[in-house]
Scaffold this motif. Structure first.
Motif, short mmCIF file in Angstrom:
data_model
loop_
_atom_site.label_atom_id
_atom_site.label_comp_id
_atom_site.label_asym_id
_atom_site.label_seq_id
_atom_site.Cartn_x
_atom_site.Cartn_y
_atom_site.Cartn_z
N GLU A 1 0.83 -1.21 0.00
CA GLU A 1 0.00 0.00 0.00
C GLU A 1 0.87 1.26 0.00
O GLU A 1 0.62 2.21 -0.77
CB GLU A 1 -0.91 0.00 1.23
CG GLU A 1 -1.69 1.31 1.41
CD GLU A 1 -2.32 1.42 2.78
OE1 GLU A 1 -2.85 2.50 3.09
OE2 GLU A 1 -2.27 0.43 3.55
N MET A 2 1.90 1.27 0.85
CA MET A 2 2.76 2.45 0.92
C MET A 2 3.54 2.63 -0.39
O MET A 2 3.76 3.76 -0.84
CB MET A 2 3.73 2.31 2.09
CG MET A 2 3.05 2.26 3.46
SD MET A 2 1.95 3.67 3.76
CE MET A 2 3.11 5.03 3.64
N ARG A 3 3.96 1.54 -0.99
CA ARG A 3 4.64 1.65 -2.28
C ARG A 3 3.69 2.16 -3.36
O ARG A 3 4.08 2.91 -4.25
CB ARG A 3 5.21 0.29 -2.68
CG ARG A 3 6.40 -0.15 -1.83
CD ARG A 3 6.82 -1.56 -2.19
NE ARG A 3 7.97 -1.98 -1.41
CZ ARG A 3 8.45 -3.22 -1.40
NH1 ARG A 3 7.86 -4.16 -2.13
NH2 ARG A 3 9.51 -3.53 -0.66
N ARG B 1 1.42 4.31 -3.05
CA ARG B 1 1.23 5.75 -2.96
C ARG B 1 2.23 6.53 -3.80
O ARG B 1 1.98 7.68 -4.17
CB ARG B 1 1.34 6.20 -1.50
CG ARG B 1 0.21 5.72 -0.62
CD ARG B 1 0.35 6.28 0.78
NE ARG B 1 -0.73 5.80 1.66
CZ ARG B 1 -0.87 6.17 2.93
NH1 ARG B 1 0.00 7.01 3.46
NH2 ARG B 1 -1.86 5.68 3.65
N LEU B 2 3.37 5.92 -4.08
CA LEU B 2 4.40 6.59 -4.86
C LEU B 2 4.17 6.46 -6.37
O LEU B 2 4.87 7.08 -7.15
CB LEU B 2 5.78 6.04 -4.50
CG LEU B 2 6.21 6.22 -3.04
CD1 LEU B 2 7.56 5.58 -2.80
CD2 LEU B 2 6.27 7.70 -2.66
N HIS C 1 -1.12 8.76 -9.82
CA HIS C 1 -2.54 8.68 -9.53
C HIS C 1 -3.31 9.33 -10.68
O HIS C 1 -2.99 10.46 -11.08
CB HIS C 1 -2.87 9.38 -8.22
CG HIS C 1 -2.40 8.63 -7.01
ND1 HIS C 1 -1.11 8.20 -6.85
CD2 HIS C 1 -3.06 8.23 -5.89
CE1 HIS C 1 -0.98 7.57 -5.70
NE2 HIS C 1 -2.17 7.58 -5.09
N THR D 1 3.78 12.17 -7.31
CA THR D 1 4.48 12.78 -6.19
C THR D 1 5.98 12.82 -6.48
O THR D 1 6.59 11.79 -6.77
CB THR D 1 4.22 11.99 -4.89
OG1 THR D 1 2.83 11.97 -4.62
CG2 THR D 1 4.97 12.60 -3.73
N ASN E 1 7.71 14.01 -0.95
CA ASN E 1 6.82 14.03 0.21
C ASN E 1 7.48 13.19 1.29
O ASN E 1 7.59 11.97 1.17
CB ASN E 1 5.44 13.47 -0.15
CG ASN E 1 4.42 13.69 0.97
OD1 ASN E 1 4.77 13.68 2.14
ND2 ASN E 1 3.17 13.89 0.58
N TYR F 1 5.59 10.12 2.78
CA TYR F 1 5.51 8.89 1.99
C TYR F 1 6.70 7.98 2.24
O TYR F 1 6.56 6.79 2.46
CB TYR F 1 5.41 9.24 0.50
CG TYR F 1 4.03 9.66 0.05
CD1 TYR F 1 3.00 9.83 0.97
CD2 TYR F 1 3.74 9.88 -1.29
CE1 TYR F 1 1.73 10.23 0.57
CE2 TYR F 1 2.47 10.27 -1.70
CZ TYR F 1 1.48 10.44 -0.76
OH TYR F 1 0.23 10.83 -1.17
N THR G 1 5.74 19.80 0.01
CA THR G 1 5.28 18.67 -0.79
C THR G 1 5.20 19.13 -2.24
O THR G 1 4.62 20.18 -2.54
CB THR G 1 3.90 18.19 -0.33
OG1 THR G 1 4.00 17.76 1.03
CG2 THR G 1 3.41 17.04 -1.18
N ASN H 1 4.27 18.00 -6.21
CA ASN H 1 3.60 17.06 -7.10
C ASN H 1 3.61 17.60 -8.53
O ASN H 1 3.51 18.82 -8.74
CB ASN H 1 2.15 16.82 -6.68
CG ASN H 1 2.04 16.16 -5.32
OD1 ASN H 1 2.87 15.33 -4.97
ND2 ASN H 1 1.02 16.51 -4.56
#
Length: 453
Positions: free
Chosen positions: A70-72, A74-75, A78, A126, A129, A132, A298, A300
């Motif tokens: 899940e954390m991976r 996020r990178l 999107h 991203t 961040n 993250y 942050t 993006n």
């Protein structure tokens, strides 16, 4: 009309499939109910696959792996799509100068169309961040925590199964000893009845020995019920259905020999509780670092493309569209958010210090637990050796008293007294035996010598 019937080959195939399914169902039923004949290691292996706590800890381990993914995730980029449809029931009116007649005068005008619609797709990535990247590292630490929790659960289950297994062993050993007593006392009772028939012994001798024999028989029945319950406890500890048929393959002699364990050659780090506390310290350190890095910006990147449609009538709305696209960067930088973050960071620092203190305290606690477990084991093992010798001595005394009784030298009271002493020695032996077996497992657990593989 012709009726379709399966061919002979097809019918044989169907019959074979049905038979295979029936055999599979039969074996599945046998696998769930036994009969099983297990050693201690086999009981532990069964528990590692079926015991509820171990199964849930293994599921938690899988959940932590999904958290890392899940954390991976996020990178990764999107992508989103947004669309809208608007029916302007009444267009908004604005006032503009009257450039045709008198610019100083304002005239009301309405801009736009009754119907409008848009559809836009946007991809964001991203670039920077801190949360993250720290979150990904924290997820890996959580994964290690789940591994340690699985190890601790597996070790606790191993200890629980071992203790339950030893209870069954001791119950079986108790029945073996009582059976020997019944055989000995039964022979004495038979001889006494024969002597009474011949007029050599008195009726009171028969009644005394018969009463003691009845007590031993009742004790035998009680021990059988205790053994059956001990089996139920063992099956429950293993995660096995209580209706399953289980027998154990070993006896107490398989576990009472061997050299004394070394209480000095161990490492505190081998205890899963110590490893879990170290992981907790690392998590608290990451929380503090994350709070301190909240002031970082942050960044993006984004790119979007969309269409807009307008029409005075709904039927004309989607006839002509106007495209629009944009590419850019978004920067968010919390330069000042009051003093809240400062005091939160101080709280996290205190929590980190507390967890470090708990780790140091746990080190001392484990060392004390090892010394206590070592003392208990040495005491129980010494008591077991002593009671083992005492039971041999009292057995010899009992045999000599019975021999004298058969020769008419001693009385039935002497036989009953010797039998009571023998039963007391046997009970003390059984108590010392179970204490020695359990305290050995507790010592191995305290020293971290019990492994999950």
């Amino acid at each position: 009309m012709r009726c379709w019937l399966p061919s002979i080959t097809m019918r044989k195939t169907l019959l074979t499939v049905v038979l295979l399914l029936a055999v599979k169902a039969l074996f599945a039923q046998q696998d769930s109910t036994g009969p099983y004949v297990f050693t201690l290691d086999e009981c532990i292996q069964y528990a590692s696959a079926h015991q509820n706590d171990v199964v849930n800890a293994r599921l938690s381990r899988q959940s932590s792996r999904e958290r890392i993914r899940e954390m991976r995730g996020r990178l990764l980029p999107h992508v989103s799509v947004t669309g809208n449809f608007t029916d302007n029931l009444k267009l908004q009116t604005s006032l503009i100068p009257d450039f045709v007649n008198d610019p100083t005068q304002k005239i009301p005008v309405q801009f736009g169309t009754k119907f409008s619609s848009s559809l836009t797709g946007e991809a964001t990535q991203t670039l920077f961040n801190s949360d993250y990247f720290l979150g990904l590292r924290a997820a890996k630490v959580y994964d290690e925590l789940s591994v340690r929790d699985l190890q601790r659960t597996a070790i606790d289950t191993r200890v629980q199964v071992s203790v339950a297994y030893f209870d069954v062993l001791v119950a079986i050993e108790s029945i073996r000893i009582v059976d020997a007593n019944l055989a000995q006392f039964g022979k004495t009772l038979k001889d006494t009845k024969a002597r009474y028939t011949e007029g050599v012994a008195e009726r009171i001798d028969v009644d005394r020995i018969q009463a003691s024999f009845n007590s031993v028989e009742n004790e035998r029945a009680n021990l059988e019920r205790t053994r059956n319950y001990a089996y139920d406890v063992l099956k429950y500890s293993m995660g096995m259905p209580l209706s399953a048929q289980l027998e154990i393959e070993e006896n107490v002699q398989n576990f009472t020999g061997g050299p004394l364990p070394d209480s000095l050659n161990y490492s505190v780090a081998d205890r899963p509780e110590y490893a879990m506390q170290r992981v907790q310290v690392e998590l608290n350190r990451l929380n503090l670092k994350s709070k301190k890095l909240e002031f970082l910006p942050t960044l993006n990147a984004f790119v979007n493309y969309g269409y807009n449609w307008f029409g005075g009538e709904f039927s004309e709305l989607y006839k002509t569209g106007f495209g629009a696209s944009a590419l850019g960067l978004r920067l968010s930088w919390p330069i000042f958010a009051g003093t809240e973050r400062i005091y939160q960071a101080k709280q996290y620092a205190i929590t980190l210090q507390q967890s470090q203190n708990d780790l140091d305290y746990l080190n001392q606690q484990i060392q004390l637990q090892v010394r206590d477990a070592w003392t208990q084991y040495r005491n129980n093992y010494a008591s077991y050796i002593t009671q083992q010798k005492n039971i041999e001595l009292t057995q010899g005394v009992y045999d000599r008293v019975v021999l004298k009784y058969e020769q008419g030298v001693s009385t039935s009271l002497d036989v009953i007294s010797a039998d009571n002493n023998l039963k007391q020695a046997q009970n003390e032996y059984i108590t010392a035996l179970i204490n020695a077996l359990v305290s050995k497992v507790k010592l191995d657990q305290a020293m971290g010598k019990i492994k999950t593989e």
